[in-house]
Design an enzyme around this catalytic site. Structure first.
Site, PDB file in Angstrom:
ATOM      1  N   SER A  38      -1.240   8.078  10.515  1.00 60.31           N
ATOM      2  CA  SER A  38      -0.411   7.409   9.436  1.00 60.31           C
ATOM      3  C   SER A  38      -0.988   7.802   8.184  1.00 60.31           C
ATOM      4  O   SER A  38      -0.125   7.870   7.239  1.00 60.31           O
ATOM      5  CB  SER A  38      -0.845   6.043   9.722  1.00 60.31           C
ATOM      6  OG  SER A  38      -2.444   5.915   9.812  1.00 60.31           O
ATOM      7  N   ASP A 244      -6.734  -2.187   3.829  1.00 58.30           N
ATOM      8  CA  ASP A 244      -6.868  -2.511   5.159  1.00 58.30           C
ATOM      9  C   ASP A 244      -7.980  -1.684   5.911  1.00 58.30           C
ATOM     10  O   ASP A 244      -8.138  -1.453   7.290  1.00 58.30           O
ATOM     11  CB  ASP A 244      -5.308  -2.188   6.052  1.00 58.30           C
ATOM     12  CG  ASP A 244      -5.063  -0.472   5.469  1.00 58.30           C
ATOM     13  OD1 ASP A 244      -5.855   0.093   4.815  1.00 58.30           O
ATOM     14  OD2 ASP A 244      -4.119  -0.347   5.699  1.00 58.30           O
ATOM     15  N   HIS A 247      -6.363   2.801   5.415  1.00 55.72           N
ATOM     16  CA  HIS A 247      -5.322   4.114   4.602  1.00 55.72           C
ATOM     17  C   HIS A 247      -5.627   4.328   3.369  1.00 55.72           C
ATOM     18  O   HIS A 247      -6.019   3.387   2.504  1.00 55.72           O
ATOM     19  CB  HIS A 247      -3.991   3.350   4.862  1.00 55.72           C
ATOM     20  CG  HIS A 247      -3.431   3.242   6.356  1.00 55.72           C
ATOM     21  ND1 HIS A 247      -2.816   2.128   6.795  1.00 55.72           N
ATOM     22  CD2 HIS A 247      -3.371   4.125   7.275  1.00 55.72           C
ATOM     23  CE1 HIS A 247      -2.581   2.373   7.930  1.00 55.72           C
ATOM     24  NE2 HIS A 247      -2.576   3.459   8.380  1.00 55.72           N
TER      25      HIS A 247
END
Ligand SMILES: *[C@@H]1O[C@H](CO)[C@@H](O)[C@H](O)[C@H]1NC(C)=O
Length: 310
Positions: A38, A244, A247
């Protein structure tokens, strides 16, 4: 005997002439493969849209360092070159909401160093949430990446300059996986180089800044322990990870892209653009390859001429 060289000699002259055709629409692209999970796909600028469902959207903010540039192209999911813009992985990492990643900032920084480093072709391949076993040779992700990489040079020419790799967050859950990460990583890099027929392909990897499990340090050690030649490891520690805790924020992604560009530019001989020829370097196998291929017609002419004389 000597006569049989004549058609080849003419063909070489022709090939030599067309390789300098000023009417050629684009100069050869300098291509970069972007793969991993990601943080490579880009999650910078994701915000919660709806507190009840917790669905996310991208805030649409593109910092100036990541703005589109006519010299930066992207291989889309249909294998066509289009002008690149963030989110670079929008049609690749389709199961997730994509935001800003390091790709555009990287490309703009490489161009800023020397505009003749363009045009740049980015080949996004990263998929969020994937572990390294899912990237092993033979897996769908691996095949997809190699297929896209090959298509990127087949389309209308260009050279793959480097693999940009940012992955490992998903390999921090189990100790035994974290402990074999290094072996899996080196194997993967070697397989990609072989399949792209580029045994010294520069690889810029990013060490972990975060992880989904407790073994982040074990994976980081493996990343820094990579012993393959022409692999540079960029450390994002100190960059901001979002709420989070996984990220990188948009601003951090820009900084990371610039750090990766610095690492890549160190592969190039100083004061020389990517396409410069005629200078051999020890750090950049690709320049010597270019040198060799650019001299091929000349070498062939010399051999053909000598053959005609004898
Ligand atoms: C990687 O992910 C796959 C699919 O989710 C899973 O089956 C496998 O056990 C995972 N492997 C590691 C090393 O985490």
């Amino acid at each position: 005997m000597a006569l049989c060289f004549i058609p080849f000699f003419l063909w070489v002259l022709k090939a030599h002439a067309t390789s300098f055709d000023p009417n050629q629409q684009f100069p050869q692209k300098n291509i970069f493969i972007l793969a991993g999970q990601s943080n490579m796909a880009g999650r910078g600028g994701l915000i919660i849209n709806d507190d009840r469902t917790r669905t996310q959207i991208w805030d649409g903010v593109v910092p100036s360092a990541s703005r589109p540039n006519p010299s930066v192209l992207r291989l889309n999911a249909k294998l066509s070159w289009v002008q690149a813009h963030e989110p670079l992985h929008a049609d690749i990492d389709v199961a997730s909401v994509d935001g800003v990643g390091p790709g555009m900032a990287f490309a703009n920084a490489v161009l800023a160093d020397d505009p003749s480093n363009g045009p740049i072709g980015l080949v996004p391949c990263a998929i969020g949430g994937t572990n390294i076993s899912q990237w092993e040779k033979g897996t769908p992700l691996y095949r997809h990446m190699v297929k896209r990489a090959r298509a990127s040079v087949a389309a209308d020419g260009g050279t793959i300059r480097a693999l940009l790799w940012y992955q490992g967050e998903s390999d921090t859950i189990l100790k035994q996986d974290a402990e074999v990460y290094g072996r899996r990583l080196e194997r993967l890099f070697q397989d990609i180089r072989l399949d792209l027929m580029s045994p010294m392909l520069p690889i810029i990897q990013v060490a972990l800044a975060s992880g989904v499990g407790p073994y982040v340090d074990t994976v980081r050690e493996a990343q820094f322990g990579t012993e393959l030649l022409n692999v540079r490891t960029v450390d994002p520690i100190g960059l901001t990870v979002g709420p989070d805790k996984l990220h990188l924020t948009t601003e951090s992604q820009v900084q990371l892209g610039e750090m990766m560009a610095d690492a890549f530019l160190k592969f190039l001989p100083k004061q020389l653009s990517i396409d410069s020829t005629g200078t051999q370097t020890t750090s950049s196998s690709s320049s010597s390859t270019i040198f060799f291929f650019s001299m091929m017609p000349l070498i062939t002419i010399v051999i053909s001429t000598v053959s005609l004389l004898v």
